[in-house]
Design a protein around this motif. Structure first.
Motif, PDB file in Angstrom:
ATOM      1  N   TRP A 462      14.555 -17.674 -18.243  1.00  0.00           N
ATOM      2  CA  TRP A 462      15.997 -17.589 -18.441  1.00  0.00           C
ATOM      3  C   TRP A 462      16.461 -18.664 -19.418  1.00  0.00           C
ATOM      4  N   ARG A 466      18.301 -17.117 -22.519  1.00  0.00           N
ATOM      5  CA  ARG A 466      19.684 -16.904 -22.078  1.00  0.00           C
ATOM      6  C   ARG A 466      20.570 -16.439 -23.237  1.00  0.00           C
ATOM      7  N   CYS A 497      22.280 -12.658 -18.267  1.00  0.00           N
ATOM      8  CA  CYS A 497      22.994 -13.740 -18.945  1.00  0.00           C
ATOM      9  C   CYS A 497      23.496 -14.759 -17.934  1.00  0.00           C
TER      10      CYS A 497
END
Lengths: 692, 392
Positions: A462, A466, A497
């Motif tokens: 992530w 992102r 997100c």
């Protein structure tokens, strides 16, 4: 004219200068010729030596019965000795003219090609040693070979040689495993200075992995040269040492049957309207860790690469529509394993006492995890609580969701209490080899590691992605045509997100049934199931069995390595084996194709039907058999077979019939047995290549 | 051999003379000088033959081709030498400027129509395989030109001591050809030009502060040339190699190393004619020209090498004898020629022996090559002319 005497000292200066020069030279000459204790050694004999490389035949690759998988085929090469031509009255012009007609080539061009390169001779020219005969035609027409051999008087300085060339007699048979060898490049020579232009170098598969052993040692013929570099006599020569023979555990007949069954299945599925874009089968011997067959479709013909692949053929192999035939799906591909992963989930849940072998747990049509509804295949419900045995047999997904989610929440509690999460399922997956290269004897780049998700990797990914997720969520995939897909992908991006770092209960539930981010190569699954049926040993499998000298003696035996024993007790392993035995008939989904097979009771297996976003399901089936018992009464299997068809639908029907065709061959149903026994060959064959 | 005599009315008209006249002229001719030059050329013929026959044969060419051409060159050179003998040395003073200018024109022509050999743009191709190297003739031209200038100006002042203006003119005379030769670039010839003019300057009585100053200047210029990259890459390389031959045995040092091997293994008496492995194997590049001495060193050993050096010693000794007895112009010419020969021989043998850096210079009289032999034969003839003028 007046004569004025020049002062004597002016001449004196010159005379003394000249005298000192003379003395200097005399002294230096005397030193160089007489006094110098370190005189340079005279290296210029009247003759010196030139080396002509005699390329070593590359070793064979044979199967477990000694049948040839790869050999060297003799081809004709026409060579021209330029020095001989230059001795002729017309400097060889007529010979080259005749040769040009024979080979349908321009003699001027041939003349250029055989002229050694030098600052004044630009390409095309001969880049080898000036005294070495120059090859002008490889595999020329037979008529040319015969003409030159029959009319030597017309072709002085022209010789026809036989050279060996790599030959893959069965074309696509085990192509992905064998790999191919191609001509040595400048880069290869830099990394290994002992290579010569005559050598081949393995650039893929076993050809690459065992390149050094297969290559052998080039021989050398010494040619005595006159001081000007003209050959005058033959010196000593060392014979080329043929490369070692690589005996593999591949069984050519089983391999052929496997490939046939794979194609048959793919064709049948396509008739049923399934895309069935690719597929693969791996068969290994779980007791020895040796691989007997590796099939992957689409495939290619390694012969195309011999002597350099044509640009056209290479483009055809790598074209977008070609579906990547060079990729070995069985070993280098990784796919969601679906329910076949329940082997690992069951092992973990039982070993960590999350469920018990004699307990019964619900198998509803659907469950809600974290507010999301997860269903069984076709929302099937099995009524009341069921045992693990039936959950495996019927392949109930919801049975595993609940304990997987519970494990997740337990870990979250631990995190809340400042402890480390246990992530038992992930650890069990790792113990079965998921996420690590299987360590088979193929180039590392040709082996997939598989994958699974956990908290740490999720967070790391992530962090890295992102920005992309958020940007994609904003853009909303305008180039995706299907509005449903577009909406789903946008939603997913938006979720990634904001919450992409979060490892959720649903993720753990997905993993428990081999979905989500869980992937494995068919080989890795075969290794995992081998551990189930061999007492828990997780192999680093081998395809190579032995390296043998030309006289058939074994130079080196290649042994599979036990990487570890999976942390699963014999009781649990036996339970899982028994649960998935095809003797249970309809109670085991994998048995559907085998209900009428005479050997049904000797097999066991687990199906998998893995969902892939935007595609049809991947069909899996992992089977083992024939089952026997050790002296201590523990169940074992001689072979493990993993079949996979991408977009092939339900495992039992997408992969089941294909494996049945192979098992039929193994058990000799309606045909001769493909293996000499019902299991792998026990002893390595001795393959003589020295003609004795 | 036809003997020519000069018609006293014209220095360039040659008429056959009687044998009796030849007998009288004998005393005025230094036979030792001529003999040593001839001996060097004949030794050269043998060495050139030895250096080329096996490689020629291997290449399928006439093994004696170089020998024949060397002998033909000797014939032409002899004719030129005899012609130069006939020249009235007393008129040199007057003809000096013409000789100088003619040489300079030849040198300039190189830049217009010259060809490049071994990195130096120093040759004029005349066609039919004949090539001329004007810088060889420039050596003679410069010596004669300087001598003429000094003698003429001394005669006008009736004072042999050169004035500063004389010296500056001389420096100008030197600078032009020196610069042109450096541009070719032919470092070896430039060094010989410098050595020859140095000999003339000393003999002319140029004060020591000038000669020493010029030497210092030459050193400074050399340092500057190396620092600023004025020298061509191959020239720098040769100097580096000279300093350390082991550094690049396959490249620029190859010649030096091979020549060294040849000479060092010659020993006292040599390996015998046609029996030097280094020579017969064709291992020493440019052996018939720049590295001819290595043939002598390998096949005739210390004895052969000493004989060649001794012949040069005799040549210089006779040249200095002539200088001593000559008039003003003759002195300068003789001293210049001696310095030319001595330095060129020293430089050539020195580079064969690893004493000097490699510059493309032939060994006078011995090396294969027309231009240099012709120029040197003219120089010998001129020395004889100076001698005769002094005796008469």
């Amino acid at each position: 004219m007046t004569r004025r005497p020049v002062p004597a000292r002016r001449f004196g200066i010159i005379i003394s200068l000249v005298a000192s020069m003379v003395l200097t030279l005399v002294a230096r000459l005397y030193y160089v010729q007489v006094l110098d204790p370190n005189k340079p050694r005279q290296t210029a004999g009247v003759l010196h030596d030139g080396d002509v490389v005699v390329p070593a035949p590359r070793g064979l690759i044979v199967d477990a019965q000694g049948r040839v998988l790869v050999d060297d085929r003799a081809i004709h090469v026409i060579e021209v000795d330029r020095d001989r031509l230059l001795e002729l009255p017309d400097k060889g012009a007529s010979v080259l003219r005749r040769l040009g007609v024979l080979l349908n080539r321009n003699p001027v061009q041939v003349a250029k090609e055989i002229t050694p390169c030098s600052p004044t001779v630009p390409a095309p020219c001969w880049v080898g040693e000036p005294y070495q005969p120059v090859p002008v035609a490889t595999s020329p027409p037979m008529s040319a070979v015969l003409t030159i051999s029959e009319h030597r008087e017309l072709y002085p300085g022209v010789t026809v040689l036989t050279r060996s060339q790599r030959h893959y007699p069965d074309r696509t048979l085990a192509a992905h495993v064998l790999g191919y060898a191609s001509a040595v490049t400048q880069t290869d020579k830099r990394s290994n200075p002992s290579l010569t232009d005559a050598d081949l170098i393995g650039v893929s598969g076993l050809e690459e992995q065992y390149d050094a052993a297969l290559r052998g040692a080039d021989g050398k013929r010494v040619v005595r040269l006159s001081p000007q570099g003209y050959p005058v006599a033959d010196g000593p020569s060392t014979a080329a040492q043929q490369g070692l023979t690589l005996v593999t555990s591949i069984d050519a007949r089983l391999q052929a049957l496997t490939q046939k069954a794979l194609i048959t299945q793919i064709r049948a599925l396509r008739k049923q309207g399934k895309p069935a874009t690719s597929g693969s089968v791996v068969i290994m011997a779980p007791q020895t860790g040796r691989v007997l067959a590796v099939a992957s479709w689409p495939t290619y013909d390694p012969q195309l690469f011999v002597g350099g692949i044509s640009a056209k053929a290479y483009r055809a192999l790598t074209a977008p529509g070609a579906n990547d035939p060079l990729l070995s799906r069985a070993i280098a591909g990784q796919y969601a394993p679906g329910s076949t992963f329940k082997l690992i989930t069951s092992s973990s849940l039982v070993m960590h006492h999350e469920i018990s072998l004699d307990g019964r747990y619900p198998c509803p049509g659907s469950v809600s995890i974290d507010g999301r509804v997860k269903t069984n295949f076709e929302s099937e419900s099995f009524g009341g609580p069921i045992s693990l045995e039936d959950a495996l047999g019927y392949s109930c997904d919801t049975f595993f969701y609940e304990p997987a989610a519970a494990e997740y929440y337990a870990d979250q509690r631990r995190i809340d209490e400042g402890e480390q999460p246990r992530e038992w399922l992930q650890h069990m997956a790792a113990s079965y080899g998921v996420g690590t290269s299987p360590g088979i004897d193929l180039p590392a780049a040709e082996q997939a590691t598989g994958s699974y998700a956990d908290r740490e990797t999720r967070l790391a990914r992530w962090r890295a992605n992102r920005k992309t997720y958020c940007a994609e969520a904003k853009r909303g995939y305008p180039d995706v045509a299907n509005p449903t897909d577009r909406a789903y992908m946008t939603e997913l991006a938006a979720e990634n997100c904001t919450d992409g770092w979060r490892y959720r209960a649903g993720d753990n539930a997905d993993m428990s049934i081999g979905q989500g981010e869980t992937t494995l190569s068919p080989l890795q699954l075969a290794i995992a199931y081998s551990a189930l049926v061999n007492g828990g040993r997780l192999w680093e499998p081998r395809i190579g069995w032995a390296l043998e000298r030309p006289d058939g003696s074994v130079a080196k035996t290649i042994k599979p390595v036990v990487r570890r024993t999976v942390p699963v007790s014999a009781k649990v392993r036996d339970y899982i084996m028994k649960s998935l035995s095809f003797s249970r008939g309809w109670a085991v989904s994998g048995a559907f194709a085998y209900l009428n097979s005479p050997y049904r009771n000797q097999l066991g297996g687990k199906t998998g039907t893995a969902e892939v976003f935007g595609r049809q399901d991947t069909a899996w089936l992992a089977t083992w058999g024939p089952v026997y018992r050790t002296a201590a009464g523990q169940p074992r299997a001689k072979l493990v077979m993993v079949g996979m068809i991408e977009q092939g639908g339900i495992g039992a029907f997408g992969a089941g019939p294909m494996e049945k065709q192979i098992w039929d061959g193994i058990f000799g149903v309606e045909s001769k047995r493909v293996l000499s026994g019902e299991g792998p060959a026990a002893t390595v064959p001795h393959v003589r290549t020295d003609g004795q | 051999m036809t003997v020519f005599a000069r018609d006293p009315r014209s220095p360039f008209t040659l008429v056959p003379n009687s044998m009796q006249a030849f007998g009288q002229r004998r005393a005025r001719h230094d036979w030792i000088l001529t003999g040593s030059a001839l001996a060097l050329a004949l030794v050269g013929a043998v060495l050139v033959w030895a250096a080329t026959r096996s490689t020629q044969e291997a290449a399928g060419a006439n093994p004696n081709a170089f020998l024949y051409r060397h002998l033909i060159n000797m014939g032409i050179a002899a004719a030129l030498g005899v012609a130069a003998c006939r020249f009235d040395a007393r008129l040199l003073r007057l003809f000096g400027p013409a000789v100088y200018c003619a040489s300079l024109v030849g040198l300039l022509a190189v830049f217009a129509i010259g060809t490049t050999v071994n990195g130096a743009h120093a040759w004029i191709r005349l066609g039919g395989g004949v090539e001329l190297q004007p810088s060889e003739f420039m050596k003679l031209g410069l010596v004669v030109g300087m001598a003429g200038m000094f003698a003429q100006r001394a005669r006008e002042r009736s004072d042999p001591t050169p004035r500063t203006s004389d010296i500056l003119i001389a420096l100008g005379l030197i600078a032009v050809p020196l610069g042109l030769v450096m541009l070719e670039p032919d470092l070896g010839s430039a060094m010989v030009l410098a050595a020859a003019s140095f000999g003339v300057l000393i003999t002319a009585g140029v004060p020591a502060r000038w000669t020493v100053g010029l030497l210092v200047l030459a050193v400074l210029v050399a340092v500057l040339a190396v620092k600023t990259g004025m020298l061509a890459q191959y020239q720098l390389q040769r100097f580096e190699v000279f300093a350390n031959p082991a550094r690049d045995p396959q490249g620029a040092a190859y010649n030096v190393t091979q020549a060294h091997i040849a000479i060092a293994n010659g020993g006292l008496f040599g390996r015998g004619l046609f029996h030097g492995p280094q020579t017969e194997g064709g291992y020493v590049p440019e052996q018939q020209t720049d590295f001819i001495f290595s043939v002598a060193g390998e096949e005739f050993g210390l004895v052969g090498g000493l004989a060649i050096i001794a012949l040069f010693g005799v040549l210089c000794w006779r040249g200095m004898l002539i200088a001593r007895r000559a008039d003003r112009a003759g002195q300068l010419i003789a001293a210049g020629i001696v310095c030319w020969f001595a330095f060129q021989a020293f430089q050539n043998v020195g580079m064969n022996l690893g004493l000097m850096p490699v510059t493309g210079l032939p060994l006078p009289f011995v090396s294969y090559g027309g231009s240099s032999m012709f120029a040197q034969a003219l120089a010998i003839g001129l020395l004889q002319a100076v001698r005769r003028a002094a005796i008469e």
